[in-house]
Design a protein around this motif. Structure first.
Motif, PDB file in Angstrom:
ATOM      1  N   PHE A   1     -11.096  -7.437   9.699  1.00  0.00           N
ATOM      2  CA  PHE A   1     -10.837  -6.269   8.858  1.00  0.00           C
ATOM      3  C   PHE A   1     -11.307  -6.490   7.430  1.00  0.00           C
ATOM      4  CE2 PHE A   1      -7.184  -4.365  11.521  1.00  0.00           C
ATOM      5  CZ  PHE A   1      -8.076  -4.182  12.547  1.00  0.00           C
ATOM      6  N   ARG A   2     -10.957  -7.671   6.888  1.00  0.00           N
ATOM      7  CA  ARG A   2     -11.255  -7.861   5.470  1.00  0.00           C
ATOM      8  C   ARG A   2     -12.757  -7.945   5.209  1.00  0.00           C
ATOM      9  NH1 ARG A   2     -10.582 -10.149   0.434  1.00  0.00           N
ATOM     10  NH2 ARG A   2     -11.418 -12.209   0.785  1.00  0.00           N
ATOM     11  N   PRO A   3     -13.503  -8.678   6.038  1.00  0.00           N
ATOM     12  CA  PRO A   3     -14.945  -8.713   5.761  1.00  0.00           C
ATOM     13  C   PRO A   3     -15.666  -7.403   6.102  1.00  0.00           C
ATOM     14  CG  PRO A   3     -14.285 -10.537   7.172  1.00  0.00           C
ATOM     15  CD  PRO A   3     -13.141  -9.609   7.097  1.00  0.00           C
ATOM     16  N   PHE A   4     -15.276  -6.742   7.208  1.00  0.00           N
ATOM     17  CA  PHE A   4     -16.105  -5.640   7.716  1.00  0.00           C
ATOM     18  C   PHE A   4     -15.518  -4.261   7.455  1.00  0.00           C
ATOM     19  CE2 PHE A   4     -16.873  -9.277  10.663  1.00  0.00           C
ATOM     20  CZ  PHE A   4     -18.097  -9.609  10.120  1.00  0.00           C
ATOM     21  N   LEU A   5     -14.190  -4.195   7.320  1.00  0.00           N
ATOM     22  CA  LEU A   5     -13.576  -2.868   7.208  1.00  0.00           C
ATOM     23  C   LEU A   5     -12.776  -2.747   5.919  1.00  0.00           C
ATOM     24  CD1 LEU A   5     -12.402  -2.596  10.887  1.00  0.00           C
ATOM     25  CD2 LEU A   5     -14.170  -1.210   9.827  1.00  0.00           C
ATOM     26  N   ASN A   6     -13.320  -3.309   4.845  1.00  0.00           N
ATOM     27  CA  ASN A   6     -12.554  -3.341   3.607  1.00  0.00           C
ATOM     28  C   ASN A   6     -12.321  -1.962   3.031  1.00  0.00           C
ATOM     29  OD1 ASN A   6     -11.083  -4.933   1.983  1.00  0.00           O
ATOM     30  ND2 ASN A   6     -12.762  -5.656   0.716  1.00  0.00           N
ATOM     31  N   ASN A   7     -13.130  -0.982   3.453  1.00  0.00           N
ATOM     32  CA  ASN A   7     -12.946   0.376   2.951  1.00  0.00           C
ATOM     33  C   ASN A   7     -11.906   1.157   3.750  1.00  0.00           C
ATOM     34  OD1 ASN A   7     -14.549   0.212   5.141  1.00  0.00           O
ATOM     35  ND2 ASN A   7     -15.886   1.930   4.590  1.00  0.00           N
TER      36      ASN A   7
ATOM     37  N   GLY B   1      -5.063  -2.812   8.184  1.00  0.00           N
ATOM     38  CA  GLY B   1      -4.344  -4.078   8.076  1.00  0.00           C
ATOM     39  C   GLY B   1      -2.850  -3.873   8.213  1.00  0.00           C
ATOM     40  N   GLY B   2      -2.333  -2.856   7.527  1.00  0.00           N
ATOM     41  CA  GLY B   2      -0.917  -2.553   7.621  1.00  0.00           C
ATOM     42  C   GLY B   2      -0.519  -2.159   9.025  1.00  0.00           C
ATOM     43  N   TYR B   3      -1.347  -1.320   9.656  1.00  0.00           N
ATOM     44  CA  TYR B   3      -0.990  -0.837  10.996  1.00  0.00           C
ATOM     45  C   TYR B   3      -0.904  -1.979  11.990  1.00  0.00           C
ATOM     46  CZ  TYR B   3      -1.818   3.866   9.258  1.00  0.00           C
ATOM     47  OH  TYR B   3      -1.740   5.017   8.538  1.00  0.00           O
ATOM     48  N   ILE B   4      -1.897  -2.875  11.945  1.00  0.00           N
ATOM     49  CA  ILE B   4      -1.893  -3.930  12.967  1.00  0.00           C
ATOM     50  C   ILE B   4      -0.735  -4.886  12.737  1.00  0.00           C
ATOM     51  CG2 ILE B   4      -3.503  -5.496  11.799  1.00  0.00           C
ATOM     52  CD1 ILE B   4      -4.642  -6.004  14.625  1.00  0.00           C
ATOM     53  N   THR B   5      -0.404  -5.153  11.457  1.00  0.00           N
ATOM     54  CA  THR B   5       0.745  -6.010  11.178  1.00  0.00           C
ATOM     55  C   THR B   5       2.014  -5.384  11.724  1.00  0.00           C
ATOM     56  OG1 THR B   5      -0.357  -6.652   9.151  1.00  0.00           O
ATOM     57  CG2 THR B   5       1.954  -7.203   9.327  1.00  0.00           C
TER      58      THR B   5
ATOM     59  N   PRO C   1      -6.503  -3.453  -4.582  1.00  0.00           N
ATOM     60  CA  PRO C   1      -7.770  -3.939  -4.002  1.00  0.00           C
ATOM     61  C   PRO C   1      -7.568  -5.095  -3.018  1.00  0.00           C
ATOM     62  CG  PRO C   1      -7.595  -4.498  -6.339  1.00  0.00           C
ATOM     63  CD  PRO C   1      -6.478  -3.566  -6.036  1.00  0.00           C
ATOM     64  N   GLY C   2      -6.434  -5.792  -3.114  1.00  0.00           N
ATOM     65  CA  GLY C   2      -6.206  -6.916  -2.194  1.00  0.00           C
ATOM     66  C   GLY C   2      -5.365  -6.551  -0.983  1.00  0.00           C
ATOM     67  N   TYR C   3      -5.425  -5.281  -0.591  1.00  0.00           N
ATOM     68  CA  TYR C   3      -4.538  -4.784   0.476  1.00  0.00           C
ATOM     69  C   TYR C   3      -4.647  -5.606   1.758  1.00  0.00           C
ATOM     70  CZ  TYR C   3      -2.031  -0.952   2.812  1.00  0.00           C
ATOM     71  OH  TYR C   3      -1.119  -0.196   3.483  1.00  0.00           O
ATOM     72  N   HIS C   4      -5.872  -5.843   2.223  1.00  0.00           N
ATOM     73  CA  HIS C   4      -6.046  -6.611   3.453  1.00  0.00           C
ATOM     74  C   HIS C   4      -5.554  -8.038   3.292  1.00  0.00           C
ATOM     75  CE1 HIS C   4      -7.728  -3.888   6.185  1.00  0.00           C
ATOM     76  NE2 HIS C   4      -8.878  -3.688   5.573  1.00  0.00           N
ATOM     77  N   ARG C   5      -5.872  -8.613   2.136  1.00  0.00           N
ATOM     78  CA  ARG C   5      -5.418  -9.981   1.877  1.00  0.00           C
ATOM     79  C   ARG C   5      -3.897 -10.039   1.919  1.00  0.00           C
ATOM     80  NH1 ARG C   5      -4.872 -12.770  -3.214  1.00  0.00           N
ATOM     81  NH2 ARG C   5      -5.540 -10.886  -4.273  1.00  0.00           N
ATOM     82  N   TYR C   6      -3.276  -9.021   1.324  1.00  0.00           N
ATOM     83  CA  TYR C   6      -1.825  -8.960   1.297  1.00  0.00           C
ATOM     84  C   TYR C   6      -1.249  -8.971   2.718  1.00  0.00           C
ATOM     85  CZ  TYR C   6       2.802  -6.983   0.538  1.00  0.00           C
ATOM     86  OH  TYR C   6       4.142  -6.770   0.541  1.00  0.00           O
TER      87      TYR C   6
END
Lengths: 102, 630
Positions: free
Chosen positions: B24-30, B35-39, B117-122
């Motif tokens: 997600f973070r490398p390819f779907l950052n937009n 990220g939230g849904y899968i978590t 901006p760090g949503y996926h990282r979070y």
């Protein structure tokens, strides 16, 4: 009566004088002469042993003759080296010929 | 329940971490929402499994289900390390706490972290944290526990420093990591001590050995104290508590999950997990109880004066963790863990409330808030419920667990009981101080240029409502002693007599009156203004300064211990040993060799005659030796 020991003492004294000269003198020619002295000390000892221990055989005398030949050759080579060094460095002082240092 | 499914409980969040960070973070950052849904999806799966596990454990004989081990490291003829899970009542309860709080926090974060901006990282870090925490709870040997223990520490570091471009956050992250590492050293030493004395890392075997008396005496005491040192670091017990208030630099949902409900409770959990080791060492039990009881009141005093809403909550957390330790040290597993269970919900809720308030006003400074009950009724209602719960008002959750700790403290350590009673008063006071300063009175402007405060979006309010319900009802589990029974625990006096039966005893009344007095005092100062806070502060100026400056412990640690003792003393001494001793020896050896070479090469004058002399002397010496020694 002159015995073997007298010859040996003479030989030892000559050898020691030669050794001292070879180790202590600075002049290369004197060192060469001292070496001759040591060789001749050996000759005396050889001839004396031969004469007193096996008087009928001439082994010692033959050896002495060999040594003299070798000594003559050695002097020839040695003097040549000394001349070469003198021509090169204008000195025959052995303490100044110290290229083997370090 | 198949054992693969038990593994899946902690592997699901791990999968979500891997997917988010690798894809997600490398390819779907937009597309940050993914990220939230899968978590959340992974946690829902884990939640289902852990509820199933809880029911299985409740039904199982001895409340424990064996799970086959996997051999992890096998050294022929030597050591075999099993990779195994444990599923007993303690694990099942902890799983539930971790997953419910984590799930609520993840849902809430969708609103709170929106647009970061760090949503996926979070979400990647949050997933990794949840996975590590679940692994820590499930692990059945100390080595495995230690691995997860460090992993939650790492996630805590990463998430405190989530906004790493802010120097305070980066420093707070470092501080948290280093201070907890001090405790972890004790934990590691204890693991090694136990291994060398028993030859096993397995917690079940160690507990059996301790219970059977095979592991006893000094070794047991030191091992228990070492484990407690690790626990004190993670659970921010005195004197290693200093990192937790600073950890509030992280995003607020992180504080709610890691620094209120779960990771800081890992220390309490660890003590509970290895409880037989403590129970068979009088000294270790006393240490736990004294440190816990002292921390409870010590942290509460600092909570009284802080003006940053999250810092008040942080000190409150330290104080409540002290209660849990006190409960463990005087009562038993069930008492400490029951408070952990209740505390997780209401404290997570308080933090989410603080986050919601911050969302509305842009500040954490309570002096700039006020009057928010009109703008954000949902946040106000849920925050109030959590405050009542933590203050220990009947019949909310905090009452049931806190009073049980008080009863067991009274029976085992009367002095600590009196301290805990004072802490009850302080807890009620500082919580309602927060409530009145934040939600009461008139609005005082918030962060400059932030605009009018507003209620948070539904995605943030909904988890708070769920947690508020839990903060009310979670205590009912032990109203008739069922929670204690699950842990094979006898009934604590008065705590199995039902909903109203408890009120026939004197002690709950005393603690209720103290809590009520605390609330009343907070009301008098901060709402009705019968008393002036400034006047009281001036009256107790030395105490006020002492509390506000946190007993100068930060200064003591940083200026005296780190800068003076460590940097100028110990490290300078090590440096001296290194540069003069070690380097000196190496360099000296080299210099000695060179000096002796220099001296000896004088003999090599190049004078052949001299060489000849030495040869002659040598021959004479050899001949003399032959002559003398045959």
């Amino acid at each position: 009566m002159v015995g073997l020991e007298h010859y040996l003492i003479l030989s030892a004294v000559l050898f020691s004088i030669g050794l001292y000269g070879a180790l202590a003198k600075r002049n290369a020619i004197i060192i060469l002469m001292s070496i001759e002295l040591m060789l001749n000390a050996v000759n005396i000892a050889m001839v004396a042993f031969s004469r007193y221990i096996v008087p009928l055989m001439l082994t010692g005398q033959v050896f002495a003759i060999f040594i003299m030949v070798v000594a003559a050759a050695e002097v020839a080579v040695g003097l040549a080296i000394i001349i070469a060094i003198y021509r090169h460095r204008e000195t025959i002082d052995a303490t100044k010929i110290d290229l083997m240092k370090w | 329940m198949p054992s693969e499914l038990v593994w899946l409980i902690f592997l699901l969040p791990l999968f979500s971490f891997v997917i988010i960070s690798l894809f997600f973070r490398p390819f779907l950052n937009n597309r940050p929402k993914l990220g939230g849904y899968i978590t959340i999806a992974a946690l829902l799966g884990s939640l289902g499994l852990s509820i199933w596990a809880l029911f299985e454990v409740m039904a199982a004989p001895g409340h424990s289900i064996p799970i086959p081990d996997i051999n992890w490291v096998v050294i022929e003829g030597g050591l075999t390390i099993h990779l195994g899970l444990i599923l007993d009542s303690l694990t099942a309860v902890m799983l539930l706490v971790v997953i419910i709080v984590s799930l609520m926090v993840q849902i809430y974060s969708q609103g709170y972290m929106k647009g970061d901006p760090g949503y996926h990282r979070y979400y990647a870090f949050m997933s990794l944290f949840t996975a590590s925490m679940l692994g820590l709870v499930l692990a059945d040997n100390l080595l495995f526990v230690y691995v997860f223990w460090e992993m939650v520490g790492l996630c805590s570091y990463l998430l405190i420093g989530f906004w790493f471009h802010r120097p305070e956050a980066a420093n707070a992250a470092k501080k948290a990591f280093i201070v907890t590492r001090l405790g972890d050293f004790g934990f590691l030493a204890a693991i090694l001590l136990l291994y060398f004395n028993t030859g096993t890392f397995d917690i079940g075997q160690l507990n059996t050995l301790a219970a059977g008396g095979a592991l006893a005496g000094t070794v047991l005491t030191w091992a228990a104290i070492g484990i407690f040192a690790g626990a004190a670091g993670k659970s921010a017990q005195f004197p290693l508590h200093v990192w937790l208030p600073d950890a509030m630099e992280g995003p607020t949902p992180v504080s709610a999950l890691i620094h209120a409900a779960t990771m800081v409770a890992a220390g309490v959990f660890l003590v509970a997990r290895t409880f037989p080791l403590f129970a068979h060492s009088m000294e270790a039990m006393t240490t736990v109880a004294v440190i816990g009881g002292f921390t409870a009141i010590f942290a509460a005093t600092m909570g009284l004066v802080m003006t940053d809403i999250k810092r008040v909550l942080a000190y409150s957390t330290i104080s409540q963790l002290g209660y849990m330790m006190l409960g463990l040290g005087t009562g038993g597993v069930a008492i400490g863990i029951f408070h952990l269970f209740n505390h997780a919900f209401f404290k997570a809720l308080l933090f989410l409330g603080a986050g919601s308030v911050n969302h509305a006003t842009g500040t954490f400074d309570m002096r700039r808030m006020g009057g928010l009950r009109r703008f954000m009724p949902w946040t106000y209602a849920t925050f109030l419920i959590a405050s009542i719960s933590i203050a220990g008002i009947w019949p909310l959750a905090g009452f049931w667990s806190k009073d049980e700790i008080l009863v067991s403290a009274l029976q085992a350590q009367p002095i600590l009981f009196y301290l805990a009673m004072i802490t009850v008063f302080m807890t009620a006071f500082y919580m309602f101080r927060v409530v009145f300063m934040t939600f009461g009175g008139d609005y005082r402007g918030g962060e400059e240029g932030h605009g009018k405060p507003h209620e948070s979006p539904a995605v943030m309010v909904m988890p708070m409502v769920v947690l508020a319900i839990l903060a009310v009802v979670s205590g009912f589990w032990n109203v008739t002693g069922q929670f204690g029974a699950l842990f094979g625990h006898g009934h604590t006096q008065g705590f199995a007599e039902g909903f109203f039966g408890i009120l026939t005893h004197a002690l709950p009344w005393i603690s209720l009156i103290l809590a009520g007095l605390g609330i009343l005092l907070a009301y008098a100062i901060y709402s009705a203004r019968w008393l002036s806070a400034e006047r009281i502060g001036a009256m107790f100026k030395p105490l006020y300064t002492l509390f506000l400056r946190k007993y100068w412990l930060d200064e003591l640690y940083e200026q005296v211990i780190v800068r003076l003792v460590l940097l100028k003393g110990l490290f300078a001494a090590f440096q001296a040993v290194d540069s003069y001793g070690v380097d000196g020896a190496v360099n000296g050896l080299a210099k000695g060799v060179m000096a002796s070479g220099k001296a000896i090469r004088r003999a090599h004058s190049g004078q052949l005659q001299l060489y000849g002399l030495f040869i002659g002397i040598g021959i004479i010496v050899i001949l003399a030796c032959f002559y003398l020694f045959g």
